[in-house]
Motif scaffolding. Structure first.
Motif, PDB file in Angstrom:
ATOM      1  N   GLU A  53     -17.190   8.356  14.444  1.00  0.00           N
ATOM      2  CA  GLU A  53     -16.114   7.511  13.916  1.00  0.00           C
ATOM      3  C   GLU A  53     -14.860   7.640  14.776  1.00  0.00           C
ATOM      4  O   GLU A  53     -14.179   6.647  15.049  1.00  0.00           O
ATOM      5  CB  GLU A  53     -15.801   7.893  12.468  1.00  0.00           C
ATOM      6  CG  GLU A  53     -16.898   7.519  11.489  1.00  0.00           C
ATOM      7  CD  GLU A  53     -16.655   8.071  10.101  1.00  0.00           C
ATOM      8  OE1 GLU A  53     -15.573   8.656   9.858  1.00  0.00           O
ATOM      9  OE2 GLU A  53     -17.557   7.924   9.252  1.00  0.00           O
ATOM     10  N   SER A  56     -15.408   5.681  17.997  1.00  0.00           N
ATOM     11  CA  SER A  56     -15.336   4.225  17.817  1.00  0.00           C
ATOM     12  C   SER A  56     -13.900   3.777  17.570  1.00  0.00           C
ATOM     13  O   SER A  56     -13.479   2.727  18.083  1.00  0.00           O
ATOM     14  CB  SER A  56     -16.243   3.775  16.671  1.00  0.00           C
ATOM     15  OG  SER A  56     -15.812   4.317  15.452  1.00  0.00           O
ATOM     16  N   SER A  57     -13.114   4.570  16.831  1.00  0.00           N
ATOM     17  CA  SER A  57     -11.716   4.183  16.616  1.00  0.00           C
ATOM     18  C   SER A  57     -10.927   4.249  17.925  1.00  0.00           C
ATOM     19  O   SER A  57     -10.089   3.378  18.196  1.00  0.00           O
ATOM     20  CB  SER A  57     -11.060   5.067  15.559  1.00  0.00           C
ATOM     21  OG  SER A  57     -10.905   6.382  16.033  1.00  0.00           O
ATOM     22  N   LYS A  58     -11.209   5.250  18.753  1.00  0.00           N
ATOM     23  CA  LYS A  58     -10.530   5.341  20.052  1.00  0.00           C
ATOM     24  C   LYS A  58     -10.932   4.184  20.954  1.00  0.00           C
ATOM     25  O   LYS A  58     -10.101   3.649  21.693  1.00  0.00           O
ATOM     26  CB  LYS A  58     -10.846   6.677  20.745  1.00  0.00           C
ATOM     27  CG  LYS A  58     -10.388   7.902  19.981  1.00  0.00           C
ATOM     28  CD  LYS A  58      -8.903   7.999  19.888  1.00  0.00           C
ATOM     29  CE  LYS A  58      -8.499   9.274  19.175  1.00  0.00           C
ATOM     30  NZ  LYS A  58      -7.078   9.355  18.935  1.00  0.00           N
ATOM     31  N   GLU A  59     -12.207   3.782  20.900  1.00  0.00           N
ATOM     32  CA  GLU A  59     -12.649   2.655  21.711  1.00  0.00           C
ATOM     33  C   GLU A  59     -11.957   1.368  21.279  1.00  0.00           C
ATOM     34  O   GLU A  59     -11.557   0.552  22.113  1.00  0.00           O
ATOM     35  CB  GLU A  59     -14.167   2.500  21.618  1.00  0.00           C
ATOM     36  CG  GLU A  59     -14.935   3.548  22.400  1.00  0.00           C
ATOM     37  CD  GLU A  59     -16.440   3.474  22.196  1.00  0.00           C
ATOM     38  OE1 GLU A  59     -16.895   2.800  21.242  1.00  0.00           O
ATOM     39  OE2 GLU A  59     -17.159   4.093  22.989  1.00  0.00           O
ATOM     40  N   ARG A  60     -11.800   1.175  19.955  1.00  0.00           N
ATOM     41  CA  ARG A  60     -11.085  -0.007  19.472  1.00  0.00           C
ATOM     42  C   ARG A  60      -9.639   0.011  19.942  1.00  0.00           C
ATOM     43  O   ARG A  60      -9.089  -1.018  20.357  1.00  0.00           O
ATOM     44  CB  ARG A  60     -11.138  -0.075  17.936  1.00  0.00           C
ATOM     45  CG  ARG A  60     -12.483  -0.509  17.404  1.00  0.00           C
ATOM     46  CD  ARG A  60     -12.411  -0.844  15.915  1.00  0.00           C
ATOM     47  NE  ARG A  60     -11.983   0.287  15.093  1.00  0.00           N
ATOM     48  CZ  ARG A  60     -12.784   1.200  14.569  1.00  0.00           C
ATOM     49  NH1 ARG A  60     -14.080   1.117  14.779  1.00  0.00           N
ATOM     50  NH2 ARG A  60     -12.307   2.178  13.844  1.00  0.00           N
ATOM     51  N   ALA A  61      -9.018   1.188  19.897  1.00  0.00           N
ATOM     52  CA  ALA A  61      -7.626   1.302  20.349  1.00  0.00           C
ATOM     53  C   ALA A  61      -7.518   0.989  21.845  1.00  0.00           C
ATOM     54  O   ALA A  61      -6.578   0.316  22.280  1.00  0.00           O
ATOM     55  CB  ALA A  61      -7.092   2.707  20.063  1.00  0.00           C
ATOM     56  N   CYS A  63      -9.496  -0.968  23.590  1.00  0.00           N
ATOM     57  CA  CYS A  63      -9.669  -2.421  23.771  1.00  0.00           C
ATOM     58  C   CYS A  63      -8.376  -3.159  23.444  1.00  0.00           C
ATOM     59  O   CYS A  63      -7.979  -4.079  24.177  1.00  0.00           O
ATOM     60  CB  CYS A  63     -10.811  -2.931  22.898  1.00  0.00           C
ATOM     61  SG  CYS A  63     -12.434  -2.440  23.495  1.00  0.00           S
ATOM     62  N   ALA A  64      -7.724  -2.756  22.361  1.00  0.00           N
ATOM     63  CA  ALA A  64      -6.470  -3.412  21.985  1.00  0.00           C
ATOM     64  C   ALA A  64      -5.408  -3.192  23.055  1.00  0.00           C
ATOM     65  O   ALA A  64      -4.664  -4.120  23.410  1.00  0.00           O
ATOM     66  CB  ALA A  64      -5.990  -2.874  20.641  1.00  0.00           C
ATOM     67  N   GLU A  67      -6.113  -5.402  26.061  1.00  0.00           N
ATOM     68  CA  GLU A  67      -5.708  -6.782  25.816  1.00  0.00           C
ATOM     69  C   GLU A  67      -4.200  -6.927  25.935  1.00  0.00           C
ATOM     70  O   GLU A  67      -3.697  -7.894  26.517  1.00  0.00           O
ATOM     71  CB  GLU A  67      -6.173  -7.224  24.426  1.00  0.00           C
ATOM     72  CG  GLU A  67      -7.670  -7.417  24.319  1.00  0.00           C
ATOM     73  CD  GLU A  67      -8.121  -7.721  22.899  1.00  0.00           C
ATOM     74  OE1 GLU A  67      -7.263  -7.863  22.004  1.00  0.00           O
ATOM     75  OE2 GLU A  67      -9.343  -7.823  22.684  1.00  0.00           O
TER      76      GLU A  67
END
Length: 120
Positions: A53, A56-61, A63-64, A67
């Motif tokens: 978890e 995955s949260s670090k990967e989402r961060a 990606c953001a 961007e």
């Protein structure tokens, strides 16, 4: 003296010295070991879930942030070409509208308008 045995240079007397585990103790020890192993596996599973978890949260961060970085790069390239992106204009006008609402910020809003007008 006939019952005495020589072990490693010492005379060992026969008899019950020390504690010998009974079969009941052995079974209980095995059950405790199994229970401990079950608990260890459960803790390991929870730890891996937590780490997955977290990843995955670090990967989402990430990606953001990528961007956002790409957006800033586009803004910079547009400004290098002499164009002011509409987002930056909106941010500048939005900031100027928010500042006069507070009584302490009226001087900075006036100064901000003068400095932005002279810079343009």
């Amino acid at each position: 003296m006939e019952d005495n045995k020589m072990v490693a240079g010492k005379v060992k007397k026969p008899g019950k010295r020390g504690r010998k585990p009974a079969k009941i103790d052995l079974k209980a020890k095995l059950e405790r070991s199994r229970q401990s192993a079950r608990e260890c596996r459960a803790r390991k599973k929870l730890r891996y879930q937590y780490l997955e978890e977290l990843v995955s949260s670090k990967e989402r961060a990430i990606c953001a942030l990528r961007e956002e970085l790409e957006m800033y790069k586009q803004w910079c390239s547009a400004m290098d070409q002499g164009k002011i992106p509409s987002e930056i204009k909106a941010l500048l006008t939005g900031d100027e509208q928010k500042i006069p609402q507070s009584s302490a910020g009226t001087k900075t809003a006036k100064n901000g308008k003068n400095s932005s007008a002279s810079a343009a």
